[in-house]
Enzyme design. Sequence first.
Site, short mmCIF file in Angstrom:
data_model
loop_
_atom_site.label_atom_id
_atom_site.label_comp_id
_atom_site.label_asym_id
_atom_site.label_seq_id
_atom_site.Cartn_x
_atom_site.Cartn_y
_atom_site.Cartn_z
N LYS A 48 -0.16 -13.98 3.36
CA LYS A 48 -0.27 -14.73 2.15
C LYS A 48 1.36 -15.49 2.07
O LYS A 48 2.07 -15.14 1.14
CB LYS A 48 -0.59 -14.11 1.00
CG LYS A 48 -0.53 -14.64 -0.38
CD LYS A 48 -2.10 -15.30 -0.47
CE LYS A 48 -2.05 -16.22 -2.03
NZ LYS A 48 -3.08 -17.01 -2.20
N ASP B 193 -12.96 -3.54 4.13
CA ASP B 193 -14.11 -3.10 3.04
C ASP B 193 -15.10 -4.17 2.97
O ASP B 193 -16.07 -3.87 2.83
CB ASP B 193 -13.67 -2.44 1.72
CG ASP B 193 -13.07 -0.69 1.85
OD1 ASP B 193 -12.92 -0.30 2.84
OD2 ASP B 193 -13.40 -0.29 0.83
N ASP C 125 -6.65 -15.03 1.14
CA ASP C 125 -7.71 -15.38 0.18
C ASP C 125 -8.72 -16.22 0.87
O ASP C 125 -9.78 -15.89 0.64
CB ASP C 125 -7.08 -15.54 -1.11
CG ASP C 125 -5.93 -17.01 -0.96
OD1 ASP C 125 -5.74 -17.14 0.19
OD2 ASP C 125 -5.59 -17.62 -1.98
N TYR D 250 0.85 -1.08 0.19
CA TYR D 250 0.01 0.00 0.11
C TYR D 250 0.81 1.22 0.05
O TYR D 250 0.47 2.26 -0.54
CB TYR D 250 -0.88 -0.01 1.15
CG TYR D 250 -2.16 1.03 1.11
CD1 TYR D 250 -3.23 0.62 0.51
CD2 TYR D 250 -1.73 2.07 1.81
CE1 TYR D 250 -4.29 1.65 0.48
CE2 TYR D 250 -2.87 3.20 1.97
CZ TYR D 250 -4.28 2.66 1.12
OH TYR D 250 -5.16 3.75 1.31
N ASP E 213 -6.64 -2.93 4.23
CA ASP E 213 -7.44 -1.93 3.56
C ASP E 213 -8.65 -2.71 2.72
O ASP E 213 -9.99 -2.37 2.93
CB ASP E 213 -6.59 -1.21 2.62
CG ASP E 213 -7.44 -0.24 1.71
OD1 ASP E 213 -8.07 0.48 2.28
OD2 ASP E 213 -7.03 0.02 0.45
MG MG Z 1 -9.64 1.96 1.87
#
Ligand code: MG
Length: 327
Positions: A168, A228, A200, A120, A224
């Site tokens: 991961k 969501d 995943d 990120y 992130d």
């Molecule tokens: Mg976000």
Amino acid sequence: MSERIAVIEGDGIGQEVIPAAIDVLESLDLDFEFVEGEAGDAVKEATGEALPQSTYDLAADADATLFGAAGETAADVILPLRDAVDSFVNIRPAKAYPGVDAVRPETDLVFLRENTEGVYSGHEDDLSDDLSTLTRVVTTSASEKLAHFACDYVEDSDDHDDFSVVHKANVMRKTDGRFRDAVVGVAEEQGVDTDEVLMDAFATHVCLDPEQFDVIVCPNLAGDVLSDLAAGLVGGLGLLPSANIGDDNALFEPVHGTAPDIAGQGIANPTATILSAALMLDHLGYTEEADRVETAVESVLAEGPRTGDLGGDADTDEVTAAIVDRL
Ligand code: MG
Ligand code: NAI
């Protein structure tokens, strides 16, 4: 003791939900001084800079910062702001409240997201017309710092006593492997139980059976995306608050963005930002006030009025007034 709170509305519905949260905070009659700073698309257009140095300094020097959202310039605003408050963890609770039509009403999760490195905040380059690269940085020190925070978080909490490490490392053996080894190592030292879930697989498991998870410790981008996803389970982005915590400073913001599809209409759900203000109260030591705000929000979510994203037809001001009323 007086607290100096930096207030940065930003763009879009940031300009609607931040004033709502300030209304709630002001109704508590605490000794808070609110100092406004500008950031985002509009400031960039006017001055060429999405985050003026004065706003960066304001956040760095304040006791805490409340931030709305920035539009296209989000990365140029929020990454430096998280840096201004030296934040190493982003706390994102995702809880389904009674009365909200949630996909998974039993959801009650807290994401502890690494907040300084990973994909990120990676270093991107265009190497040719055809090729772009991203350098992902993972350090043992940042991963251990997050892990110490996570261990203290579950030890201090009545509701949690262990956490899941989501990664991961089966594919990204060096970077996620380092993250995993560091986090699990610290937890073992501190005597905190952990389990590991590949990110995943986590996405599927959390949709099918969120109750098996509680506190989730994960790298930056995973936090992130997966928070969501959790927003989708509990009734939408209008509900999720977050806290960016540093050693001496902190910044509080809703998980959502500027919502250009509804901005300017006064119909945004202020809940995420008001709950972010509650996290700020808690962080500053006003635990009783924080509980009162959360209880008032819960009561309004249960009984209404509700904004359009939750199936109601109330506007931002009506919901805010109802919350203030119950305080
Ligand atoms: Mg976000
Ligand atoms: P978004 O979170 O702004 O909106 C996604 C969907 O959720 C939209 O349909 C929106 O109407 C709805 N929504 C979000 N918050 C809501 C609220 N409080 N009440 C009711 N409905 C709400 O995400 P999107 O559309 O991906 O991004 C829009 C802009 O926001 C982009 O320019 C993006 O860069 C920026 N953004 C900024 C962030 C930040 O400053 N931290 C975070 C995420 C996005």
